[in-house]
Design a protein around this motif. Structure first.
Motif, PDB file in Angstrom:
ATOM      1  N   LEU A   1      61.374  -7.801 -39.395  1.00 40.74           N
ATOM      2  CA  LEU A   1      60.421  -6.940 -39.098  1.00 40.74           C
ATOM      3  C   LEU A   1      58.777  -7.638 -39.523  1.00 40.74           C
ATOM      4  N   LEU A   2      59.480  -8.052 -41.314  1.00 38.86           N
ATOM      5  CA  LEU A   2      58.565  -8.758 -42.093  1.00 38.86           C
ATOM      6  C   LEU A   2      58.054  -9.763 -41.656  1.00 38.86           C
ATOM      7  N   GLY A   3      59.204 -10.709 -41.019  1.00 40.40           N
ATOM      8  CA  GLY A   3      58.576 -11.470 -40.634  1.00 40.40           C
ATOM      9  C   GLY A   3      57.671 -12.034 -39.302  1.00 40.40           C
ATOM     10  N   THR A   4      57.525 -10.909 -38.877  1.00 36.73           N
ATOM     11  CA  THR A   4      56.186 -10.913 -38.248  1.00 36.73           C
ATOM     12  C   THR A   4      54.969 -10.357 -38.844  1.00 36.73           C
ATOM     13  N   LEU A   5      55.192  -9.698 -39.670  1.00 33.84           N
ATOM     14  CA  LEU A   5      53.649  -9.461 -40.261  1.00 33.84           C
ATOM     15  C   LEU A   5      53.650 -10.592 -41.402  1.00 33.84           C
ATOM     16  N   ALA A   6      54.236 -11.749 -42.156  1.00 34.31           N
ATOM     17  CA  ALA A   6      54.175 -12.555 -42.555  1.00 34.31           C
ATOM     18  C   ALA A   6      53.587 -13.430 -41.495  1.00 34.31           C
ATOM     19  N   ALA A   7      53.799 -13.707 -40.737  1.00 31.04           N
ATOM     20  CA  ALA A   7      53.229 -14.338 -39.482  1.00 31.04           C
ATOM     21  C   ALA A   7      51.707 -13.950 -38.777  1.00 31.04           C
ATOM     22  N   ARG A   8      51.901 -13.204 -38.993  1.00 34.88           N
ATOM     23  CA  ARG A   8      49.896 -12.925 -39.143  1.00 34.88           C
ATOM     24  C   ARG A   8      49.569 -12.909 -39.564  1.00 34.88           C
ATOM     25  N   PHE A   9      50.176 -12.402 -41.432  1.00 35.21           N
ATOM     26  CA  PHE A   9      49.335 -12.524 -42.708  1.00 35.21           C
ATOM     27  C   PHE A   9      49.079 -14.509 -42.147  1.00 35.21           C
ATOM     28  N   ALA A  10      49.930 -15.389 -42.019  1.00 31.54           N
ATOM     29  CA  ALA A  10      49.959 -16.045 -42.356  1.00 31.54           C
ATOM     30  C   ALA A  10      49.004 -16.774 -41.222  1.00 31.54           C
TER      31      ALA A  10
ATOM     32  N   ALA B   1      62.681 -12.374 -37.420  1.00 34.11           N
ATOM     33  CA  ALA B   1      61.649 -12.125 -36.592  1.00 34.11           C
ATOM     34  C   ALA B   1      61.281 -12.445 -34.581  1.00 34.11           C
ATOM     35  N   PRO B   2      61.108 -10.824 -34.806  1.00 34.55           N
ATOM     36  CA  PRO B   2      61.121 -10.111 -33.147  1.00 34.55           C
ATOM     37  C   PRO B   2      59.628 -11.197 -33.270  1.00 34.55           C
ATOM     38  N   GLY B   3      58.422 -10.545 -33.729  1.00 37.17           N
ATOM     39  CA  GLY B   3      56.762 -11.123 -33.184  1.00 37.17           C
ATOM     40  C   GLY B   3      56.460 -12.232 -32.717  1.00 37.17           C
ATOM     41  N   ILE B   4      57.753 -13.541 -33.138  1.00 36.70           N
ATOM     42  CA  ILE B   4      57.020 -14.475 -32.791  1.00 36.70           C
ATOM     43  C   ILE B   4      57.455 -14.727 -31.301  1.00 36.70           C
ATOM     44  N   GLY B   5      57.128 -13.948 -30.354  1.00 33.42           N
ATOM     45  CA  GLY B   5      57.783 -14.268 -28.802  1.00 33.42           C
ATOM     46  C   GLY B   5      57.514 -12.596 -28.750  1.00 33.42           C
ATOM     47  N   ALA B   6      58.291 -12.776 -26.546  1.00 33.00           N
ATOM     48  CA  ALA B   6      58.106 -11.566 -26.276  1.00 33.00           C
ATOM     49  C   ALA B   6      59.502 -11.540 -26.539  1.00 33.00           C
TER      50      ALA B   6
END
Length: 235
Positions: free
Chosen positions: A60-69, A84-89
């Motif tokens: 989940l923090l990978g999603t947060l980090a990608a948004r930050f980046a 990180a789940p947020g990088i795709g569907a």
């Protein structure tokens, strides 16, 4: 959390492993959102005198980090995301939802083991590598999971961290970015990483014989994957 890999990383890197606000021993924020994370991370770099680090972020923090980046690539040297789940569907598996809810409601040893058996490819082998360490890790995880503000933080992270990041935002990341994934990840399947790698041109390193937490199951292989991905992403 990171103890199995710190000795291996520290030989060649200065490693910082902070608690996110509201998790571990840290105090909670009133609202942990993208703006709050950015302000916190900026202060972390200032206090620790760290310039353009490699940010390694899990789940989940990978999603947060990608948004930050996507907003502040200028603050990063490189970004490594894993599981990180947020990088795709992404759609949370029902078995994971069930195990996570049971553990969140009652963080008992039994419910923790149910969750860990889903998160790890081989819980018994991971635990057998260092039983005293794993027992301490498990007890600490359960003790923090019972804290009200930790529960609140995790609920917010699950809600936010499982949402797909818009493609345009991901393409705004200019820091060298790479992916590390466990071959047997049941929580966030490898196909999500393979798709993101193909779409975005991000290099992908796959760690064999692990699931969602390669740093716990195969720490040596995980460190090697990090080293390879840093080298590729920097080129």
């Amino acid at each position: 959390y990171w103890v199995p890999v710190l000795d291996r990383l520290a030989a060649d890197h200065r490693v910082l492993v902070p608690d996110l606000p509201g998790l571990g021993e840290s105090a909670p924020m009133r609202k942990l959102d993208d703006a709050a994370f950015e302000a916190w991370f900026e202060q972390l770099l200032l206090v620790t005198k760290t310039v353009r680090p490699t940010l390694v972020a899990h789940s989940l923090l990978g999603t947060l980090a990608a948004r930050f980046a996507a907003r502040r690539s200028d603050m990063l040297g490189q970004l490594v995301i894993y599981a990180a789940p947020g990088i795709g569907a992404y759609r949370m598996p029902l078995a994971l939802r069930h195990a996570a809810i049971r553990f969140a409601l009652r963080p008992t040893a039994r419910n923790a083991e149910r969750f860990e058996r889903y998160a790890l490819l081989d819980l018994d082998a991971t635990r057998a590598r260092d039983r005293r360490w794993y027992a301490a890790f498990d007890a600490y995880t359960r003790s923090r999971a019972a804290v009200p503000h930790v529960k609140r933080t995790m609920r917010r992270l699950v809600s936010s961290g499982t949402k797909q990041i818009p493609e345009a935002d991901l393409r705004r990341i200019t820091a060298g970015t790479g992916l590390v994934w466990g071959r047997g990840d049941r929580m966030v399947p490898l196909r999500l990483a393979e798709d993101a790698s193909a779409r975005l041109g991000w290099p992908l390193e796959v760690v064999e014989r692990v699931a969602h937490a390669p740093h716990l199951e195969q720490p040596e292989a995980f460190v090697h994957a990090l080293s390879r991905i840093e080298t590729i992403a920097a080129s």
